[in-house]
Write a protein that holds these residues in place. Structure first.
Motif, PDB file in Angstrom:
ATOM      1  N   ARG A  76      32.622  51.193  48.974  1.00 39.67           N
ATOM      2  CA  ARG A  76      32.806  50.004  48.068  1.00 39.67           C
ATOM      3  C   ARG A  76      32.218  50.287  47.508  1.00 39.67           C
ATOM      4  O   ARG A  76      30.991  50.354  48.768  1.00 39.67           O
ATOM      5  CB  ARG A  76      33.549  48.693  49.209  1.00 39.67           C
ATOM      6  N   ILE A  77      32.330  49.662  46.511  1.00 39.88           N
ATOM      7  CA  ILE A  77      30.145  49.740  45.485  1.00 39.88           C
ATOM      8  C   ILE A  77      31.193  49.453  44.435  1.00 39.88           C
ATOM      9  O   ILE A  77      32.054  48.891  43.849  1.00 39.88           O
ATOM     10  CB  ILE A  77      30.003  50.941  45.230  1.00 39.88           C
ATOM     11  N   SER A  78      29.621  47.704  43.746  1.00 42.26           N
ATOM     12  CA  SER A  78      30.261  47.420  42.312  1.00 42.26           C
ATOM     13  C   SER A  78      30.685  48.172  40.865  1.00 42.26           C
ATOM     14  O   SER A  78      30.016  49.427  41.309  1.00 42.26           O
ATOM     15  CB  SER A  78      29.353  46.351  42.100  1.00 42.26           C
ATOM     16  N   ARG A  79      30.968  48.208  40.347  1.00 43.35           N
ATOM     17  CA  ARG A  79      32.094  49.159  39.367  1.00 43.35           C
ATOM     18  C   ARG A  79      30.223  49.006  38.458  1.00 43.35           C
ATOM     19  O   ARG A  79      30.654  49.920  37.871  1.00 43.35           O
ATOM     20  CB  ARG A  79      32.509  48.480  38.206  1.00 43.35           C
ATOM     21  N   GLN A  81      27.621  48.619  39.780  1.00 39.20           N
ATOM     22  CA  GLN A  81      26.413  49.716  39.977  1.00 39.20           C
ATOM     23  C   GLN A  81      26.497  51.047  39.956  1.00 39.20           C
ATOM     24  O   GLN A  81      25.696  52.220  39.261  1.00 39.20           O
ATOM     25  CB  GLN A  81      26.498  49.201  41.785  1.00 39.20           C
ATOM     26  N   ASP A 136      38.828  45.288  45.207  1.00 42.91           N
ATOM     27  CA  ASP A 136      39.306  43.882  46.218  1.00 42.91           C
ATOM     28  C   ASP A 136      39.265  42.688  44.822  1.00 42.91           C
ATOM     29  O   ASP A 136      38.619  42.690  43.872  1.00 42.91           O
ATOM     30  CB  ASP A 136      38.243  44.075  46.609  1.00 42.91           C
ATOM     31  N   THR A 139      36.272  40.424  46.776  1.00 44.97           N
ATOM     32  CA  THR A 139      34.685  40.593  46.310  1.00 44.97           C
ATOM     33  C   THR A 139      34.836  41.627  44.531  1.00 44.97           C
ATOM     34  O   THR A 139      33.375  41.692  44.382  1.00 44.97           O
ATOM     35  CB  THR A 139      34.280  41.817  47.013  1.00 44.97           C
ATOM     36  N   LYS A 140      36.359  42.104  44.238  1.00 50.19           N
ATOM     37  CA  LYS A 140      36.016  42.802  42.920  1.00 50.19           C
ATOM     38  C   LYS A 140      35.525  44.082  42.796  1.00 50.19           C
ATOM     39  O   LYS A 140      34.541  44.790  41.925  1.00 50.19           O
ATOM     40  CB  LYS A 140      35.194  41.796  41.643  1.00 50.19           C
ATOM     41  N   LEU A 141      35.099  44.381  44.420  1.00 50.25           N
ATOM     42  CA  LEU A 141      34.483  45.684  44.881  1.00 50.25           C
ATOM     43  C   LEU A 141      35.147  46.908  44.634  1.00 50.25           C
ATOM     44  O   LEU A 141      35.979  47.067  44.514  1.00 50.25           O
ATOM     45  CB  LEU A 141      34.219  45.773  46.249  1.00 50.25           C
ATOM     46  N   GLN A 143      37.000  50.367  45.645  1.00 49.94           N
ATOM     47  CA  GLN A 143      37.920  50.926  47.172  1.00 49.94           C
ATOM     48  C   GLN A 143      37.600  52.151  46.736  1.00 49.94           C
ATOM     49  O   GLN A 143      38.906  51.828  45.389  1.00 49.94           O
ATOM     50  CB  GLN A 143      38.002  50.132  47.838  1.00 49.94           C
TER      51      GLN A 143
END
Length: 299
Positions: A76-79, A81, A136, A139-141, A143
């Motif tokens: 899971r990571i932000s776009r 990032q 998600d 959270t907008k993360l 996946q």
């Protein structure tokens, strides 16, 4: 440093020609067969646009993130990032391009039919790369779930090399990036490599089919690799006969960087002088070892 199985460096998983890849939206099959008639081959299949260099950068970034997290198959990571890690823009078009990239990798399947080398023998292995991905809503993360077979191939193999992700990004050129992958793999245990220009063009692969045309492309790519990476490779052209060129690649020994000399300040020595010692004893206890103050008292 991102780990890569050597099989994934030997066989191209992405296309250099971005225009051609963009035109292919309904499926593509790419075969690289052994010329010995054995039927052994590498096959890349996709039902969407095939990956290009930008997609390779996204994939390496996500793979590096999994590696940092003890090789988790779901990350899971932000776009934002991911885009930042890749050194790309962070505007809306790049968010869309990242999601398209994940769709491209999700549709790719790889077939190593008798050509997957594990360091001891050649095997057959079929796998995907990205099993699924989504965003998600809370959270907008991002996946991303990798194919377990793909991740295991990279994680567990003893037949691998490391790529410097920052240096790969600096190459920019698709040809230099693909050639860099081959050279990293080839120079694992050697400092010299000779290969016919036509054969090299087929391995990359390149559109150019004549040795002189191939050389015009290879030489600038090598200079770019030399400039932007730690792989210091030079290339010479050896003409075997009329119309044929053999490339001779050589790896330069990297000279260890000399550490700058650090001037050592001589330690302060307390003079054997009773008057001086009496003056020092009048200082607060916590100041009686302060070098700069002791020097002032001495002067």
């Amino acid at each position: 440093m991102v780990k890569q199985a050597i099989n994934l460096l030997e066989y191209p998983l992405w296309f250099q020609d971005e225009r051609e890849a963009k035109r292919t939206q309904t499926g593509f099959i790419w075969r690289i067969s052994k010329e010995d008639g054995s039927g052994k081959e590498f096959v890349l299949k996709t039902s969407f646009k095939p990956p290009v260099k930008t997609d390779l950068i996204f994939l390496l970034s996500l793979l590096l993130e999994s590696q940092k997290q003890s090789w988790k198959d779901e990350i899971r990571i932000s776009r934002y990032q991911v885009l930042k890690n890749c050194g790309l823009g962070t505007g809306a078009p790049w968010y869309e391009r990242l999601e398209e990239s994940l769709e491209r990798w999700e549709e790719v399947s790889l077939e190593f039919n008798g050509v997957f080398y594990n360091g001891q023998e050649y095997k057959t292995l079929h796998c995907g790369i990205v099993d699924s991905w989504g965003i998600d809503e809370k959270t907008k993360l991002l996946q991303v779930r990798f194919s377990p077979e793909y991740l295991s191939m990279v994680k567990e193999t003893s037949y691998y090399r490391y790529l410097n992700f920052d240096q790969v990004k600096k190459l920019r050129s698709p040809l230099a990036t693909r050639l860099y992958q081959l050279l990293v793999k080839t120079f694992k245990n050697r400092d010299h490599w000779e290969i016919d220009s036509i054969l090299l063009a087929e391995k990359i692969p390149m559109k150019q089919r004549f040795p002189a045309q191939i050389a015009l492309k290879i030489n600038p790519a090598i200079r770019r690799i030399y400039k932007y990476t730690d792989l210091k490779i030079t290339v010479e052209e050896r003409k075997k006969e009329r119309g044929k060129i053999v490339f001779v690649f050589r790896k330069e020994a990297v000279q260890p960087k000399e550490k700058p000399l650090v001037k050592k300040t001589p330690a302060f020595v307390m003079p054997e002088n009773e008057d001086y010692k009496k003056l020092v004893s009048m200082l607060p206890p916590e100041r009686q070892r302060q070098k700069s103050l002791l020097e002032l008292v001495l002067r």
